[in-house]
Scaffold this active site. Sequence first.
Site, mmCIF file in Angstrom:
data_model
loop_
_atom_site.group_PDB
_atom_site.id
_atom_site.type_symbol
_atom_site.label_atom_id
_atom_site.label_comp_id
_atom_site.label_asym_id
_atom_site.label_seq_id
_atom_site.Cartn_x
_atom_site.Cartn_y
_atom_site.Cartn_z
ATOM 1 C CE LYS A 1 -5.589 2.045 1.387
ATOM 2 N NZ LYS A 1 -6.004 0.637 1.193
HETATM 3 C C1 LIG Z 1 -7.467 0.458 1.177
HETATM 4 C C2 LIG Z 1 -7.966 -0.785 0.516
HETATM 5 C C3 LIG Z 1 -9.330 -0.957 0.184
HETATM 6 C C4 LIG Z 1 -10.391 0.072 0.542
HETATM 7 O O1 LIG Z 1 -10.302 1.243 -0.224
HETATM 8 P P1 LIG Z 1 -11.076 2.574 0.222
HETATM 9 O O2 LIG Z 1 -10.619 3.618 -0.702
HETATM 10 O O3 LIG Z 1 -10.689 2.814 1.648
HETATM 11 O O4 LIG Z 1 -12.541 2.277 0.090
HETATM 12 C C5 LIG Z 1 -9.703 -2.114 -0.486
HETATM 13 N N1 LIG Z 1 -8.807 -3.077 -0.782
HETATM 14 C C6 LIG Z 1 -7.493 -2.959 -0.471
HETATM 15 C C7 LIG Z 1 -6.567 -4.067 -0.805
HETATM 16 C C8 LIG Z 1 -7.033 -1.813 0.179
HETATM 17 O O5 LIG Z 1 -5.720 -1.715 0.490
#
Ligand SMILES: *Cc1c(COP(=O)(O)O)cnc(C)c1O
Length: 464
Positions: A112
């Site tokens: 993120k």
């Molecule tokens: C947020 C997250 C996801 C999911 O990603 P999306 O964009 O919501 O599909 C997968 N793995 C981790 C470690 C995350 O923090």
Amino acid sequence: MQYISTRGEAPKLSFDDVLLAGLANDGGLYVPESWPKVDAETMRSWRGLSYPELAVEVMLPFVEKSIPREDFATLVQRAYATFQHSAVTPVKQLDTNVYLLELFHGPTLAFKDCALQLLGHLFDYVLERRNERVTIVGATSGDTGSAAIEAIKGRKRADIFILFPEGRVSPVQQRQMTTVNAENVHALAVEGTFDDCQDLVKAMFADADFRGEVSLSAVNSINWARIMAQIVYYFWASLRLGGPDREVDFCVPTGNFGNVFAGYAAKQMGLPMGRLMVGSNRNDILTRFFESDDMSIQGVEPSLSPSMDIQISSNFERYLFDLLDRSGSATAKTMIDFRASGRMSVGQGGWDQAKKDFHAFSLDDDKCLDAMRKWFDQTGEVLDPHTVIGVEHAAQFGRDGVPTVALATAHPAKFPAAVEQALNHTPDLPTHLSDLYDRSESFTSLPNQLKEVQQHVRNHRRYT
Ligand SMILES: *Cc1c(COP(=O)(O)O)cnc(C)c1O
């Protein structure tokens, strides 16, 4: 570039309006009016670029008319300077055709950061030019709060308040939020559950007077700018592995469908991509849809990969809009019926297309632990419980002679309990966080009461 709502009723907006608006006022999500196209020759000319240089080229069509190229390049440079690896998102080979795209070298060890680090700078830039300020509030079950805090800390025109359930987030997650020490960052421990935190945030947004008084804003996963920033690393990985003169497949551990939708966007822009593979855990609504046209809501069960524990993937609506030939009224109707009945139908034609666009796979907790052991034995690589789902998907469904890139969405040290369960040892935190347990914490405990939380926000934001 102008942006339109997936529900067809909201006004067209420019990039900076979309950035600040988040959700469209007809309840839809903003998408580009058309997908910018990149030809193979242009992509070849990008092969020698650094990550920030490539990021400018890939994203420029989306911000054009709102942000001049030079300014944008400065923001991008600043955003990715916080990453600990000089390649920003390095690609690592795990097996003959299986590659790992490490997206976890940002400040909070999760992918993120790739989008949120840029978002923080974009907010400051756009707010500065408009002479506006915002107060960002959000709720977290642990993982996204720290990435949002790291993105906003030190920004001039935004204050951030993150609500987390007291005593219910892991020690790493809590300390990542509470040891930041910036005057515009506020970690609030609420006496309640994650749902209580989320209800408080919703109630703050629903209170129009309060919303206006503090200029409430959010940086949640439906913000278009977050998707935009995630498109870049699909180009990056492909260019490392022979693209655009060779197809590359991608595996994405999926929750809200944002990350994998960015892959879909890269493909629409012209990046040669074979399969886009959607991974889920026991909360497998997406796998059920792509495998058997069964998009039906069931209860969420906790798993070892909490960031994928979802009931409804909010960004799926962006894909649905394309699937329904970009008809806002059809998308609105499908979404409203889905909320009412708990089941989504896209028709036979829609589902046939969806099966062509994506391949789905799910792994329960036991198989996830087995796979973490297997990959550790074979390669020495410690994979976090989200990433391993994509890696296993790549190993089981990758095609001969085609590189498959599994997106590594978190550093294993972010999920020490799961790693301990699988491998009987806990992974070390990277050096930039190795003193996390020595730093002093600062947070405020608040009761689960709207009025008190609102008063706290009023009293502690910088500008009144
Ligand atoms: C947020 C997250 C996801 C999911 O990603 P999306 O964009 O919501 O599909 C997968 N793995 C981790 C470690 C995350 O923090």
